[in-house]
Design an enzyme around this catalytic site. Structure first.
Site, PDB file in Angstrom:
ATOM      1  N   ARG A  73       0.853  -1.189   0.000  1.00  0.00           N
ATOM      2  CA  ARG A  73       0.000   0.000   0.000  1.00  0.00           C
ATOM      3  C   ARG A  73       0.888   1.237   0.000  1.00  0.00           C
ATOM      4  O   ARG A  73       1.987   1.223   0.555  1.00  0.00           O
ATOM      5  CB  ARG A  73      -0.889   0.015   1.247  1.00  0.00           C
ATOM      6  CG  ARG A  73      -1.975  -1.024   1.241  1.00  0.00           C
ATOM      7  CD  ARG A  73      -2.892  -0.897   2.424  1.00  0.00           C
ATOM      8  NE  ARG A  73      -2.233  -1.276   3.666  1.00  0.00           N
ATOM      9  CZ  ARG A  73      -1.762  -0.438   4.560  1.00  0.00           C
ATOM     10  NH1 ARG A  73      -1.877   0.875   4.382  1.00  0.00           N
ATOM     11  NH2 ARG A  73      -1.184  -0.864   5.655  1.00  0.00           N
ATOM     12  N   TYR A 217      -1.388  -3.407  -6.953  1.00  0.00           N
ATOM     13  CA  TYR A 217      -1.096  -4.269  -5.802  1.00  0.00           C
ATOM     14  C   TYR A 217      -2.108  -4.159  -4.666  1.00  0.00           C
ATOM     15  O   TYR A 217      -2.507  -3.060  -4.271  1.00  0.00           O
ATOM     16  CB  TYR A 217       0.293  -3.917  -5.252  1.00  0.00           C
ATOM     17  CG  TYR A 217       0.887  -5.059  -4.455  1.00  0.00           C
ATOM     18  CD1 TYR A 217       1.510  -6.108  -5.123  1.00  0.00           C
ATOM     19  CD2 TYR A 217       0.797  -5.105  -3.080  1.00  0.00           C
ATOM     20  CE1 TYR A 217       2.035  -7.174  -4.415  1.00  0.00           C
ATOM     21  CE2 TYR A 217       1.326  -6.158  -2.361  1.00  0.00           C
ATOM     22  CZ  TYR A 217       1.950  -7.192  -3.039  1.00  0.00           C
ATOM     23  OH  TYR A 217       2.472  -8.246  -2.348  1.00  0.00           O
ATOM     24  N   LYS A 226      -9.457  -2.516   1.595  1.00  0.00           N
ATOM     25  CA  LYS A 226      -9.179  -1.369   2.475  1.00  0.00           C
ATOM     26  C   LYS A 226      -9.992  -0.133   2.066  1.00  0.00           C
ATOM     27  O   LYS A 226     -10.454   0.621   2.913  1.00  0.00           O
ATOM     28  CB  LYS A 226      -7.688  -1.034   2.444  1.00  0.00           C
ATOM     29  CG  LYS A 226      -6.791  -2.186   2.854  1.00  0.00           C
ATOM     30  CD  LYS A 226      -7.032  -2.623   4.262  1.00  0.00           C
ATOM     31  CE  LYS A 226      -6.042  -3.685   4.704  1.00  0.00           C
ATOM     32  NZ  LYS A 226      -6.280  -4.137   6.061  1.00  0.00           N
ATOM     33  N   HIS A 246     -10.849  -2.568  11.551  1.00  0.00           N
ATOM     34  CA  HIS A 246      -9.702  -3.353  11.095  1.00  0.00           C
ATOM     35  C   HIS A 246      -9.451  -4.434  12.145  1.00  0.00           C
ATOM     36  O   HIS A 246      -8.523  -4.330  12.953  1.00  0.00           O
ATOM     37  CB  HIS A 246      -8.497  -2.406  10.958  1.00  0.00           C
ATOM     38  CG  HIS A 246      -7.310  -3.017  10.287  1.00  0.00           C
ATOM     39  ND1 HIS A 246      -6.024  -2.594  10.511  1.00  0.00           N
ATOM     40  CD2 HIS A 246      -7.213  -4.005   9.375  1.00  0.00           C
ATOM     41  CE1 HIS A 246      -5.188  -3.303   9.775  1.00  0.00           C
ATOM     42  NE2 HIS A 246      -5.880  -4.160   9.084  1.00  0.00           N
ATOM     43  N   SER A 269      -0.205  -3.577  11.937  1.00  0.00           N
ATOM     44  CA  SER A 269       0.497  -4.541  11.075  1.00  0.00           C
ATOM     45  C   SER A 269       1.618  -5.224  11.845  1.00  0.00           C
ATOM     46  O   SER A 269       2.221  -4.633  12.742  1.00  0.00           O
ATOM     47  CB  SER A 269       1.151  -3.839   9.894  1.00  0.00           C
ATOM     48  OG  SER A 269       0.223  -3.038   9.261  1.00  0.00           O
ATOM     49  N   CYS A 271       1.624  -7.675  13.952  1.00  0.00           N
ATOM     50  CA  CYS A 271       1.385  -8.103  15.326  1.00  0.00           C
ATOM     51  C   CYS A 271       0.700  -9.462  15.377  1.00  0.00           C
ATOM     52  O   CYS A 271       0.281  -9.919  16.442  1.00  0.00           O
ATOM     53  CB  CYS A 271       0.535  -7.077  16.069  1.00  0.00           C
ATOM     54  SG  CYS A 271       1.420  -5.551  16.408  1.00  0.00           S
ATOM     55  N   ASN A 275      -2.489 -14.831  12.544  1.00  0.00           N
ATOM     56  CA  ASN A 275      -2.098 -15.953  13.405  1.00  0.00           C
ATOM     57  C   ASN A 275      -3.077 -16.133  14.566  1.00  0.00           C
ATOM     58  O   ASN A 275      -3.448 -17.259  14.916  1.00  0.00           O
ATOM     59  CB  ASN A 275      -0.690 -15.750  13.970  1.00  0.00           C
ATOM     60  CG  ASN A 275       0.364 -15.699  12.885  1.00  0.00           C
ATOM     61  OD1 ASN A 275       0.102 -16.066  11.743  1.00  0.00           O
ATOM     62  ND2 ASN A 275       1.559 -15.220  13.218  1.00  0.00           N
ATOM     63  N   ASP A 294      -9.154  -9.945   9.084  1.00  0.00           N
ATOM     64  CA  ASP A 294      -8.686  -8.580   8.814  1.00  0.00           C
ATOM     65  C   ASP A 294      -9.723  -7.486   9.075  1.00  0.00           C
ATOM     66  O   ASP A 294      -9.369  -6.419   9.546  1.00  0.00           O
ATOM     67  CB  ASP A 294      -8.202  -8.485   7.361  1.00  0.00           C
ATOM     68  CG  ASP A 294      -7.347  -7.257   7.102  1.00  0.00           C
ATOM     69  OD1 ASP A 294      -6.541  -6.894   7.980  1.00  0.00           O
ATOM     70  OD2 ASP A 294      -7.482  -6.637   6.025  1.00  0.00           O
ATOM     71  N   ARG A 395       2.571 -12.035  -0.591  1.00  0.00           N
ATOM     72  CA  ARG A 395       1.229 -12.378  -0.117  1.00  0.00           C
ATOM     73  C   ARG A 395       0.710 -13.683  -0.695  1.00  0.00           C
ATOM     74  O   ARG A 395       1.142 -14.114  -1.763  1.00  0.00           O
ATOM     75  CB  ARG A 395       0.250 -11.272  -0.549  1.00  0.00           C
ATOM     76  CG  ARG A 395       0.537  -9.897   0.041  1.00  0.00           C
ATOM     77  CD  ARG A 395       0.040  -9.790   1.444  1.00  0.00           C
ATOM     78  NE  ARG A 395       0.353  -8.499   2.050  1.00  0.00           N
ATOM     79  CZ  ARG A 395      -0.405  -7.928   2.975  1.00  0.00           C
ATOM     80  NH1 ARG A 395      -1.485  -8.513   3.410  1.00  0.00           N
ATOM     81  NH2 ARG A 395      -0.045  -6.777   3.507  1.00  0.00           N
ATOM     82  N   ASN A 532      -1.300 -18.077  23.384  1.00  0.00           N
ATOM     83  CA  ASN A 532      -2.231 -16.968  23.631  1.00  0.00           C
ATOM     84  C   ASN A 532      -3.614 -17.491  24.023  1.00  0.00           C
ATOM     85  O   ASN A 532      -4.439 -16.742  24.553  1.00  0.00           O
ATOM     86  CB  ASN A 532      -2.317 -16.050  22.404  1.00  0.00           C
ATOM     87  CG  ASN A 532      -1.002 -15.303  22.193  1.00  0.00           C
ATOM     88  OD1 ASN A 532      -0.214 -15.139  23.133  1.00  0.00           O
ATOM     89  ND2 ASN A 532      -0.753 -14.869  20.975  1.00  0.00           N
TER      90      ASN A 532
HETATM   91  C1  OXD Z   1      -2.843  -4.399   6.008  1.00  0.00           C
HETATM   92  C2  OXD Z   1      -3.323  -5.568   5.249  1.00  0.00           C
HETATM   93  O1  OXD Z   1      -1.953  -3.696   5.539  1.00  0.00           O
HETATM   94  O2  OXD Z   1      -4.223  -6.252   5.746  1.00  0.00           O
HETATM   95  O3  OXD Z   1      -3.375  -4.168   7.092  1.00  0.00           O
HETATM   96  O4  OXD Z   1      -2.843  -5.816   4.149  1.00  0.00           O
HETATM   97 MN    MN Z   2      -5.116  -5.362   7.433  1.00  0.00          MN
END
Ligand code: OXD
Ligand code: MN
Length: 623
Positions: A73, A217, A226, A246, A269, A271, A275, A294, A395, A532
């Protein structure tokens, strides 16, 4: 049977598409039907143009390589073009809409020469859900159509909705790679895009309109993600009284009695959001299933609870670092029918990336630039990033339905009732493993202070190291209006229901460090990943009001013994008390930083409630 422009019956969509055709002057127009035959045909076109490589080792999987100038981005070229600059706020780039439209119309004029224009209808969210919203993307990129086909519900089923209702709302999303092909020119295997200064990712919030130019992209080009599901949706959510966030959504089941709770989580991002959404618990008796990784759209049900849907239908996940150990479920999700971008290509026709958990087989590997290199001896990141085989933002685009832990009800049109909202960032010091907000407004405060500590790895400016890069609600790059007003919207959402019905809010931190303790892998005081689940189990019980907490100046925290440590390595058992106590001095510094450096940015838009919570926190810390 393929669709033509004559099949578009919705008058507004038809008129808008005709305008786009007049401006962009494509060679052909294809109305996307979303069929498998069409997907295969467009993918073959990419393969024939040298833009995609079929992967011999994975069924129906393809690898694309972008240009180095188009790998992520581009926040500096992303605009919230509201009529008033103040409505875009201090965290967004703004250009007057009249000026931006004039500039972009100049770029769009004839930009699709030599290319096909695709008109793709898509739905964000399960078809037929009262929470879902529809859009139409006009694009000259086959890569975009193919990715959107995985990431959204697209094609004939959405055209049927539009054709049945001439007043059905839609968000118009215009996209061009910004690389016309004149005089029979071909892409010849080179990813088409424009120079950085000609890239524009523009949102016009008053018109609910998206114009993107110059990038092919991810978030710049797959406009449902987004641009629509966050930037435009945050505006819709503000105006209509719901939340576009988000956030991941997970389903947590206590197996002893089958009791289920749904949890959302916002993390900046890197973090581990994906997962966490696909976590495999290390403690027995608990199950985590995925609803989304996401984005979450949450609306009030008649019962006053917030119900969430995942507006997406796929995962656009970061590949490097994804391994059997970090996220086995993501790897399995991407075993077939997946598009890979900017990964390495092995001799046996498989993908590879740094952090995949094994060294590539064979002697040579093709890196993300398309160059052959000797195979690295392990999967560690090279010291020099330029030597990476996969781009760090490489990705995979995989259908969510392929995830082994996808919840059976992930497409429930009514959404799932949310019991807890998590916030978190990378905080090597100060912030404990978990604490719970005392009230909704206190939770909004926690969301507003989310951030990650700047490390030597994330900056070239030594003065910045140790400072907090704030990313409130992890939504800074994705909020379509003034962030101060966004905080206010969250406060208002709290007033629309009662504390007992609203989700409980928690701040988690998996990233506390003690560099001096040589026992700890990577210096991390908490193992993270599947462990976690220990924290999720505590949160589950908190949502039931269980007496498993102590009151502290910063909120509710686990009382001694409340976090299950069975099977945890001894060195983590030893560090646990340290990450479960209040670091008063660290928090007082935090208060000072918020008061002096963070909150002033929002000026008169900052809701007074947040300053009140900040004052209260300081008082409690000093008491
Ligand atoms: C981000 C994505 O940048 O999900 O948050 O790609
Ligand atoms: Mn994202």
């Amino acid at each position: 049977m393929s669709l033509t422009i004559e099949d578009i019956k919705h008058p507004k969509i038809k008129a808008w598409v005709e305008e786009c055709i007049k401006m962009c002057e494509p060679d052909n127009v294809v109305v996307v039907d979303g069929s498998k035959e069409e997907y295969d045909r467009l993918m073959k076109k990419c393969v024939d143009a040298g833009l995609a490589t079929p992967l011999k080792a994975k069924e129906n999987c393809f690898l694309f390589r972008s240009l180095p100038s188009d790998v992520a981005r581009v926040e500096s070229r992303t605009f919230i073009s509201s009529v008033k600059e103040d409505d875009a706020g201090p965290t967004n780039h703004w250009i007057d809409p009249k000026e931006l439209k004039a500039t972009m119309k100049g770029l769009y004029k004839g930009c699709m020469h030599g290319r096909t224009m695709y008109v793709q209808a898509f739905c964000m969210g399960p078809l037929g859900s009262p929470i879902s919203k529809n859009g139409v993307e006009v694009t000259d990129s086959e890569y975009v159509v193919l990715n959107m086909d995985i990431m959204t519900r697209a094609g004939k089923k959405v055209w049927d909705i539009f054709n049945a209702d001439p007043n059905a709302e839609f968000v118009p999303c215009l996209h061009s790679v910004g690389k016309p092909l004149n005089n029979g020119e071909k892409d010849n295997g080179i990813w088409p895009c424009a120079d950085v200064e000609h890239k524009y990712i523009s949102q016009f919030p008053e018109e609910h309109l998206i114009w993107s130019y110059g990038s092919g992209y991810g978030g710049n080009a797959l406009l449902g993600k987004k641009c629509f599901a966050l930037r435009i949706a945050t505006v819709l959510a503000r105006d209509e009284g719901w939340l576009a966030e988000h956030m991941l959504i997970l389903k947590l089941t206590r197996e002893s009695d089958g009791e289920v709770k749904y949890v959302t989580g916002a993390f900046p991002s890197a973090c581990g959001k994906t997962n966490l959404a696909m976590l495999i618990p290390t403690i027995p008796g608990w199950k985590v299933e995925t609803i989304g990784d996401d984005i979450a759209w949450m609306k009030f049900g008649k019962d006053g609870r917030l119900y969430a849907i995942n507006p997406e239908a796929g995962f656009f996940g970061v590949a490097p670092g994804t391994s059997e150990q970090s996220n086995k479920n993501a790897l399995i999700s991407a075993e077939k029918n997946t598009i890979y971008t900017n990964c390495g290509l092995t001799e046996d026709g498989d993908i590879w990336w740094e952090g995949i958990g094994y060294a590539p087989k064979g002697k040579e590997i093709v890196d993300w630039h398309g160059n052959k290199k000797p195979c690295p001896a392990n999967d560690k990141n090279p010291k020099d990033k330029a030597e990476c085989i996969a781009h760090p933002n490489a990705r995979f685009t995989a259908p969510a339905g392929q995830c082994p832990c996808i919840a059976s009800n992930w497409e429930d049109p009514n959404g799932v009732p949310i019991s807890a909202i998590l916030f978190g960032g990378r905080r090597p010091s100060t912030v404990p493993l978990v604490h719970q907000a005392r009230s909704w407004n206190h939770g909004v405060f926690l969301g507003s202070i989310v951030g990650s500590e700047i490390t030597a790895a994330s900056t070239i400016n030594a003065d910045e190291v140790g400072k907090i890069r704030r990313d409130p609600f992890a939504i800074i790059p994705f909020c379509g209006y003034n962030m101060g007003d966004y905080f206010k919207h969250w406060i208002d959402i709290g007033k629309a229901s009662t504390e007992d019905k609203l989700p409980k809010i928690f701040y988690v931190n998996w990233f506390r460090k003690d560099e001096n303790n040589k026992d700890l892998p990577g210096g991390f005081m908490w193992p993270g990943y599947g462990d976690n689940s220990r924290v999720l189990a505590w949160i589950f019980d908190r949502c039931d009001g269980k007496d498993n907490f102590v009151e502290t100046p910063i909120g509710f925290m686990p009382k001694e013994g409340a976090i299950n440590t069975d099977g945890l390595a001894d060195y983590y058992k030893k560090t646990l008390p340290e990450i479960l106590k209040v670091d008063t001095e660290g928090w007082l510094k935090e208060v000072k930083d918020i008061r002096e450096n963070h909150y002033p940015k929002f000026g008169k838009h900052l809701p007074k409630e947040l300053n009140e919570i900040l004052d209260d926190l300081e008082k409690r810390l000093k008491a």
